[in-house]
Design an enzyme around this catalytic site. Structure first.
Site, PDB file in Angstrom:
ATOM      1  N   ARG A   1     -16.197  12.508 -30.622  1.00 41.95           N
ATOM      2  CA  ARG A   1     -15.030  13.368 -30.734  1.00 41.95           C
ATOM      3  C   ARG A   1     -14.499  13.358 -32.163  1.00 41.95           C
ATOM      4  NH1 ARG A   1     -11.611  11.161 -27.077  1.00 41.95           N
ATOM      5  NH2 ARG A   1     -12.680  12.345 -25.481  1.00 41.95           N
TER       6      ARG A   1
ATOM      7  N   CYS B   1       7.180   0.744 -32.505  1.00 41.46           N
ATOM      8  CA  CYS B   1       6.093  -0.192 -32.220  1.00 41.46           C
ATOM      9  C   CYS B   1       6.281  -1.491 -32.995  1.00 41.46           C
ATOM     10  CB  CYS B   1       4.745   0.437 -32.582  1.00 41.46           C
ATOM     11  SG  CYS B   1       3.335  -0.603 -32.125  1.00 41.46           S
TER      12      CYS B   1
ATOM     13  N   CYS C   1      -6.947  10.083 -19.303  1.00 40.73           N
ATOM     14  CA  CYS C   1      -7.266   8.860 -20.034  1.00 40.73           C
ATOM     15  C   CYS C   1      -5.960   8.217 -20.470  1.00 40.73           C
ATOM     16  CB  CYS C   1      -8.127   9.186 -21.252  1.00 40.73           C
ATOM     17  SG  CYS C   1      -8.516   7.741 -22.268  1.00 40.73           S
TER      18      CYS C   1
ATOM     19  N   CYS D   1      -4.830  12.990 -22.464  1.00 43.46           N
ATOM     20  CA  CYS D   1      -4.789  11.632 -22.979  1.00 43.46           C
ATOM     21  C   CYS D   1      -3.334  11.177 -23.074  1.00 43.46           C
ATOM     22  CB  CYS D   1      -5.440  11.581 -24.356  1.00 43.46           C
ATOM     23  SG  CYS D   1      -7.092  12.309 -24.369  1.00 43.46           S
TER      24      CYS D   1
END
Length: 418
Positions: free
Chosen positions: A272, A65, A142, A109
């Site tokens: 969550r 990243c 998601c 997810c």
């Protein structure tokens, strides 16, 4: 306590507490802690009964990243020895997702490290969503891909995405202290893009980065203003090799107070317990289910969680039940509003008269919610050590024995933990 009675009454009416009341929850004593949990539990049961929604993470692209988020093991310059790999193929991601669904997960997810997706990335993720939904009928998906450009949220929804996750992580006032390569406003803009496209918006926070009580209240109030359907609460895992490696500031009691404050401010949304629950809540995880109505099953993005069967046993032993695919997570008023915004029925059939919206989103955030990257929580913990565990450490005392880098599941040849 008059404070808790007031907060329960407001929560049952969906009325916003004052900032002073929210701060007072964080300032309660250990002697008052069980009263705080019980009060938050009344609000939780009003809107979600005793159901626990299970979510399952698939890390589509790990590490690599370019962003500099201080909490993230996938960040630029991270020396954390995590798995690094580029995009999984749609069939590989679908196989990984199937393991979570087989374990009881209702939502998958899909997370990818990076600043944000290119249009080609969105097309790639769209094919992955299609593959997952073809193999797993009724599953919610998601996406968590970072900062979105114009039109990308709409394309994800057209491909079958039900929700988009992008965490605010901390208060606007302190955001610049943890990230320099993008801004708090960038994150807000992405959550708004997801909303506008008819996706269920998921956005949460990370606690334990050295923030003040005021910072925690600020970010939770901002999440309420954004009208997130789901608020993941991550507890920082200080990965070795990241700038926040020494920030061990949380106790199980502190985590419970934070969860309770979130529940009082956001009474009718999916709260969550996300990355770091095993590390920081430890043996008090079952108590936290009285406040939160959603968890991740199995491993996280770059670190291990407790065994999937242990999660299921914990839910049953605590007197809760896993939420089934035929049940709409959100209360009727939120599900109906989401369906209207999406221009019709959401991804799942409604049950119990609760409307037809899709439901709350998932985990990570634009650049990782937890000691992770790209997006989403990646914290977790290792399997129980062979020797007797150490006594509970005081805040600021590193517990590296509780952190294990993920070496199984997506991106490896080993079976996932689900």
């Amino acid at each position: 306590m008059d404070l808790l009675n007031t907060l329960v009454e407001k929560g049952l009416r969906r009325e916003l507490p004052t900032r002073e009341e929210a701060l007072a929850v964080l300032a309660t004593s250990d002697d008052e802690l069980l009263d705080v949990v019980a009060a938050a539990g009344k609000v939780r049961r009003q809107w979600f009964g005793r159901r626990v929604k299970l979510n399952y993470l698939v890390n589509l692209k790990s590490g690599l990243c370019p962003e500099d988020c201080s909490y993230c093991s996938q960040r630029l310059g991270s020396k954390a020895e995590i798995l690094k790999y580029t995009w999984l193929k749609p069939d590989e991601a679908s196989q990984a997702a199937a393991a979570g669904v087989a374990g009881g997960a209702k939502r998958v997810c899909l997370v990818a490290s990076g600043r944000g997706p290119t249009d080609r990335d969105v097309e790639r993720v769209g094919k992955t969503i299609e593959a997952i939904k073809e193999q797993n009928e009724g599953v919610e998906v998601c996406a968590c891909l970072g900062l979105l450009s114009d039109g990308q949220a709409e394309r994800l929804r057209e491909a079958g995405a039900d929700a988009y996750n992008h965490n605010l992580n901390t208060s606007e006032a302190t955001y610049g202290d943890i990230t320099k390569t993008h801004t708090y406003a960038d994150r807000v803009d992405t959550v708004q893009k997801a909303h506008a496209a008819g996706l269920s918006a998921c956005s949460g926070l990370i606690a334990g980065m050295g923030e003040s009580d005021e910072d925690l209240v600020d970010v939770v109030y901002a999440l309420r203003d954004l009208d997130s359907d789901s608020v993941p609460v991550n507890f920082l895992i200080p990965f070795e090799g990241t700038p926040l490696a020494k920030e061990w500031n949380l106790t199980p009691q502190r985590c419970l107070r934070i969860l309770a404050m979130v529940r009082f401010v956001c009474p009718d949304v999916e709260v969550r317990i996300a990355g770091g629950r095993e590390v920081h809540l430890r043996s008090m995880q079952p108590l936290a289910l009285n406040i939160a109505n959603s968890i991740f099953l199995g491993d996280y993005l770059t670190s291990e969680g407790q065994a999937g069967q242990a999660d299921l046993d914990m839910i049953a032993d605590a007197g809760f039940e896993v939420e089934g695919a035929g049940t709409t997570t959100l209360p009727a008023h939120r599900a109906d509003a989401l369906a209207a915004a999406a221009g019709g029925c959401g991804s799942h059939a409604a049950a119990e008269g609760s409307g037809c919206g899709s439901q709350a989103p998932a985990e990570g955030a634009g650049c990782g919610s937890h000691a992770g990257g790209g997006c989403g929580p990646c914290g977790g913990h290792a399997e129980a050590p062979a020797e007797a565990p150490a006594a509970e450490a005081a805040p600021n005392t590193a517990r590296t024995d509780l952190v294990a880098v993920r070496r199984r599941g997506a991106g490896t040849d080993l079976a996932p933990n689900a």
